[in-house]
Design a protein around this motif. Structure first.
Motif: not given
Length: 168
Positions: A91-98, A120-121, A126-130
């Motif tokens: 809903e909120h992050l996918k457009n930033y994580l292509t 990254n997605k 899921h979005a994941v910060i590593t």
């Protein structure tokens, strides 16, 4: 969005302090609830509620705050990562994580933390910060069980994030 009780009172005879429960399927009807996404089941104290209310009153974000209880996987200093649930990511992050990207992340909890993290997605949605996430955990002194609020913002050229610890 479905609605449920405005809070579930978890207080018991051992404690005089009321607590409120929120989570992915436990919805509230407080004015701050529509500006927050609860990533897992979170038990909020009055101080946590007051902080959320104040934050939302001061700044109503374009991207809802992501509020969650931190755990061992998140706080592992050698292989730690921060995972955001599929619903929030979609809903909120996918457009930033292509494509995988690095974003600035800051925190002013106890000590100022400012670094860039990789987000990254992943295949699960899921979005994941590593990369550099353990630096954020150490700098912000995030511990198992802490409740943190992530404020993503659309900067001039990139996504950014500010993390606040609501409890300690």
């Amino acid at each position: 969005m479905a609605t449920g009780p405005s809070y579930i009172n978890l207080s018991d005879s051992k404690s005089d302090e009321e607590t409120w429960l929120r989570g992915p399927t436990i919805y509230g009807m407080e004015f701050f609830d529509k500006h927050c996404h609860f990533g897992n089941e979170v038990e909020l104290t009055k101080a946590n509620l007051d902080h959320l209310k104040s934050q939302v009153n001061d700044y109503k974000p374009q991207i809802p705050y992501y509020v969650c209880k931190m755990g061992k996987t998140t706080n592992n200093l050698t292989r730690g990562k921060m995972t955001f649930n599929k619903e929030y990511t979609e809903e909120h992050l996918k457009n930033y994580l292509t494509v995988p990207t690095t974003i600035p992340i800051t925190s002013n909890t106890n000590a100022w933390v400012g670094t860039r993290v990789r987000i990254n997605k992943v295949a699960t949605g899921h979005a994941v910060i590593t990369t550099n996430w353990p630096d954020v955990v150490m700098g912000a002194e995030i511990k198992d069980g802490d409740i943190c609020m992530f404020s993503f913002y659309d900067g001039t050229r990139e996504l950014g994030c500010f993390v606040t610890r609501l409890s300690n």
